[in-house]
Design a protein around this motif. Structure first.
Motif, short mmCIF file in Angstrom:
data_model
loop_
_atom_site.label_atom_id
_atom_site.label_comp_id
_atom_site.label_asym_id
_atom_site.label_seq_id
_atom_site.Cartn_x
_atom_site.Cartn_y
_atom_site.Cartn_z
N UNK A 212 -1.94 -60.22 40.40
CA UNK A 212 -3.13 -60.82 39.79
C UNK A 212 -3.92 -59.73 39.09
N UNK A 213 -4.40 -60.05 37.92
CA UNK A 213 -5.24 -59.13 37.17
C UNK A 213 -6.69 -59.50 37.44
N UNK A 214 -7.47 -58.52 37.81
CA UNK A 214 -8.86 -58.79 38.15
C UNK A 214 -9.74 -58.63 36.91
N UNK A 215 -10.71 -59.51 36.79
CA UNK A 215 -11.68 -59.45 35.71
C UNK A 215 -13.09 -59.41 36.29
N UNK A 216 -13.96 -58.77 35.56
CA UNK A 216 -15.35 -58.72 35.98
C UNK A 216 -15.96 -60.10 35.84
N UNK A 217 -16.73 -60.51 36.82
CA UNK A 217 -17.36 -61.82 36.78
C UNK A 217 -18.43 -61.90 35.70
N UNK B 148 -14.27 -58.65 31.31
CA UNK B 148 -13.32 -57.59 30.99
C UNK B 148 -12.45 -57.28 32.21
N UNK B 149 -11.30 -56.68 31.92
CA UNK B 149 -10.43 -56.28 33.01
C UNK B 149 -11.06 -55.13 33.79
N UNK B 150 -10.89 -55.18 35.10
CA UNK B 150 -11.45 -54.15 35.97
C UNK B 150 -10.31 -53.25 36.42
N UNK B 151 -10.47 -51.96 36.21
CA UNK B 151 -9.45 -51.02 36.64
C UNK B 151 -10.02 -50.05 37.64
N UNK B 152 -9.16 -49.41 38.37
CA UNK B 152 -9.62 -48.40 39.30
C UNK B 152 -9.17 -47.04 38.77
N UNK B 153 -9.81 -45.96 39.19
CA UNK B 153 -9.44 -44.63 38.71
C UNK B 153 -7.99 -44.30 39.05
N UNK B 154 -7.35 -43.51 38.19
CA UNK B 154 -5.95 -43.14 38.41
C UNK B 154 -5.77 -42.23 39.61
#
Length: 72
Positions: free
Chosen positions: A6-11, A15-21
């Motif tokens: 599942x791809x998470x989006x900001x409510x 936009x797509x929410x990513x975490x730091x690499x």
């Protein structure tokens, strides 16, 4: 057997929410791209990391150390 990703989006923004690499993945990307750090950069990173700085505080400290001082 398919994985469900599942791809998470900001409510609020949608936009797509990513975490730091993280440091390990960033190092792998750098190796693939052929990017190397100078000895001065490596020493600066180690100095500030040993002080316990992480994330934005670490980035700000490193950039501040490489900026030329005004009036010198």
């Amino acid at each position: 057997m398919n994985k469900s990703i599942t791809l998470k989006r900001s409510a609020t923004t949608g936009r797509f929410v990513t975490k730091p690499l993280g440091k390990d993945k960033a190092t792998k990307f750098a190796k693939v791209e052929g990017v190397t750090t100078s000895s001065k950069s490596a020493k600066t990173l180690k100095t500030y990391s040993d002080r316990g700085l992480k994330g934005n505080a670490l980035r700000l400290a490193i950039t501040g150390s490489f900026k030329e001082k005004k009036g010198k």
